[in-house]
Design an enzyme around this catalytic site. Sequence first.
Site, short mmCIF file in Angstrom:
data_model
loop_
_atom_site.label_atom_id
_atom_site.label_comp_id
_atom_site.label_asym_id
_atom_site.label_seq_id
_atom_site.Cartn_x
_atom_site.Cartn_y
_atom_site.Cartn_z
N LYS A 13 0.84 -1.21 0.00
CA LYS A 13 0.00 0.00 0.00
C LYS A 13 0.87 1.26 0.00
CE LYS A 13 -1.92 -1.22 3.98
NZ LYS A 13 -1.20 -2.50 4.27
N ARG A 89 -10.16 0.21 8.14
CA ARG A 89 -9.64 -1.08 8.56
C ARG A 89 -10.70 -1.92 9.26
NH1 ARG A 89 -4.12 0.14 8.74
NH2 ARG A 89 -2.84 -1.63 9.29
N ARG A 161 10.78 -0.30 11.56
CA ARG A 161 9.61 -0.02 12.40
C ARG A 161 9.57 -0.99 13.58
NH1 ARG A 161 4.47 0.44 8.38
NH2 ARG A 161 3.54 -0.78 10.05
N ARG A 172 -0.55 -8.87 13.58
CA ARG A 172 -1.14 -7.92 12.61
C ARG A 172 -1.94 -8.68 11.55
NH1 ARG A 172 4.30 -5.11 11.12
NH2 ARG A 172 3.15 -3.98 9.50
P1 AP5 Z 1 4.86 -1.40 1.99
O1 AP5 Z 1 4.41 -0.78 0.71
O2 AP5 Z 1 5.55 -0.54 2.98
O3 AP5 Z 1 3.65 -2.22 2.66
P2 AP5 Z 1 2.27 -1.72 3.26
O4 AP5 Z 1 1.17 -2.41 2.53
O5 AP5 Z 1 2.21 -0.25 3.34
O6 AP5 Z 1 2.37 -2.43 4.69
P3 AP5 Z 1 2.33 -1.85 6.18
O7 AP5 Z 1 3.12 -2.82 7.01
O8 AP5 Z 1 2.72 -0.42 6.24
O9 AP5 Z 1 0.83 -2.02 6.49
P4 AP5 Z 1 0.14 -2.09 7.84
O10 AP5 Z 1 -1.26 -2.05 7.45
O11 AP5 Z 1 0.54 -3.26 8.67
O12 AP5 Z 1 0.72 -0.82 8.65
P5 AP5 Z 1 0.16 0.64 8.87
O13 AP5 Z 1 1.33 1.54 8.91
O14 AP5 Z 1 -0.95 0.95 7.96
O15 AP5 Z 1 5.81 -2.66 1.59
C1 AP5 Z 1 6.37 -3.48 2.59
C2 AP5 Z 1 7.79 -3.91 2.18
O16 AP5 Z 1 7.74 -4.70 0.99
C3 AP5 Z 1 8.71 -2.71 1.84
O17 AP5 Z 1 9.99 -3.02 2.28
C4 AP5 Z 1 8.63 -2.62 0.31
O18 AP5 Z 1 9.83 -2.10 -0.24
C5 AP5 Z 1 8.43 -4.08 -0.09
N1 AP5 Z 1 7.58 -4.24 -1.28
C6 AP5 Z 1 6.46 -3.49 -1.59
N2 AP5 Z 1 5.91 -3.95 -2.74
C7 AP5 Z 1 6.68 -5.01 -3.15
C8 AP5 Z 1 6.61 -5.90 -4.27
N3 AP5 Z 1 5.63 -5.80 -5.20
N4 AP5 Z 1 7.56 -6.87 -4.38
C9 AP5 Z 1 8.55 -6.97 -3.44
N5 AP5 Z 1 8.66 -6.16 -2.36
C10 AP5 Z 1 7.74 -5.19 -2.21
O19 AP5 Z 1 -0.45 0.52 10.34
C11 AP5 Z 1 0.36 0.27 11.46
C12 AP5 Z 1 -0.49 0.11 12.71
O20 AP5 Z 1 -1.19 1.34 13.00
C13 AP5 Z 1 -1.61 -0.94 12.66
O21 AP5 Z 1 -1.11 -2.22 12.96
C14 AP5 Z 1 -2.59 -0.41 13.70
O22 AP5 Z 1 -2.18 -0.72 15.00
C15 AP5 Z 1 -2.49 1.10 13.51
N6 AP5 Z 1 -3.48 1.62 12.55
C16 AP5 Z 1 -3.21 2.16 11.32
N7 AP5 Z 1 -4.34 2.50 10.68
C17 AP5 Z 1 -5.35 2.18 11.51
C18 AP5 Z 1 -6.77 2.29 11.41
N8 AP5 Z 1 -7.36 2.77 10.31
N9 AP5 Z 1 -7.52 1.84 12.45
C19 AP5 Z 1 -6.94 1.35 13.56
N10 AP5 Z 1 -5.62 1.22 13.73
C20 AP5 Z 1 -4.81 1.63 12.71
ZN ZN Z 2 2.24 1.14 4.98
#
Ligand code: AP5
Ligand code: ZN
Length: 217
Positions: A13, A89, A161, A172
């Site tokens: 994402k 989410r 992170r 997660r």
């Molecule tokens: P990346 O693009 O960074 O992945 P992502 O989908 O953004 O994954 P996240 O881990 O950020 O998602 P998340 O939902 O767990 O965390 P968030 O910050 O939203 O890619 C990941 C890695 O893979 C990178 O190293 C990248 O280079 C690599 N990559 C990407 N695409 C690739 C490909 N095609 N091939 C190979 N490699 C690739 O949330 C964190 C926390 O915040 C949650 O756990 C929760 O506690 C809280 N939170 C956030 N939003 C909410 C909400 N709406 N409600 C309640 N709690 C919330």
């Molecule tokens: Zn992310």
Amino acid sequence: VRMVLIGPPGAGKGTQAPKLKERFSCCHLATGDMLRSQVAKKTPLGREAKKIMDQGGLVRDDIMIGMIKEELSNNKECQGGFILDGFPRTVPQAEGLDAMLKERSQSLQHAVELQIDDSLLVERITGRLVHPASGRSYHRTFNPPKQAMTDDITGEPLVQRSDDNAEALQKRLKTYHAQTSPVVNYYQKTGIWKGLDASQEPGQVWKSMLAIVDSGS
Ligand code: AP5
Ligand code: ZN
């Protein structure tokens, strides 16, 4: 454009969203990045959120809905549309978003699900490096920075992170399947859901993304 990106941790994402922002001149709202900035500032919300995030849980719906509402109203970039990354989410968050858009006589155009098998995510998550100030992410193997542990644009240090370890990832993923998968069903019912294969290499994922958003539907 007005769209949301849905997908498990590591689906891509945060990798695809900045490209969409660039292409459509709109805002990119990543709720995880917003929470991490509160954590860095050690605000009361940040202190509370850090515990929840490190355990792979979810921050309360009313808080998250409030955050998005505030940004959509006050962030000038959002006048050109928005890419939501990590929100909604839960089904109540999806309902909250629909309600706030209705107040503006708007509606969502695309809910894109980044589909990928859980088994591929461990390597993506444990190899990720991030630039805290911008939210830019790299990968030790799949997308290495030009200089080790250094952001390509600012030259500032990259970090891991605190929730990017195998143990927190399992929690997660569990949370994702229990609370966020129903959001996919929610958008399937409203007819704006589209899925793409997020296991492809990033350039290919981007092509699939464009095929969806440029289809005009
Ligand atoms: P990346 O693009 O960074 O992945 P992502 O989908 O953004 O994954 P996240 O881990 O950020 O998602 P998340 O939902 O767990 O965390 P968030 O910050 O939203 O890619 C990941 C890695 O893979 C990178 O190293 C990248 O280079 C690599 N990559 C990407 N695409 C690739 C490909 N095609 N091939 C190979 N490699 C690739 O949330 C964190 C926390 O915040 C949650 O756990 C929760 O506690 C809280 N939170 C956030 N939003 C909410 C909400 N709406 N409600 C309640 N709690 C919330
Ligand atoms: Zn992310």
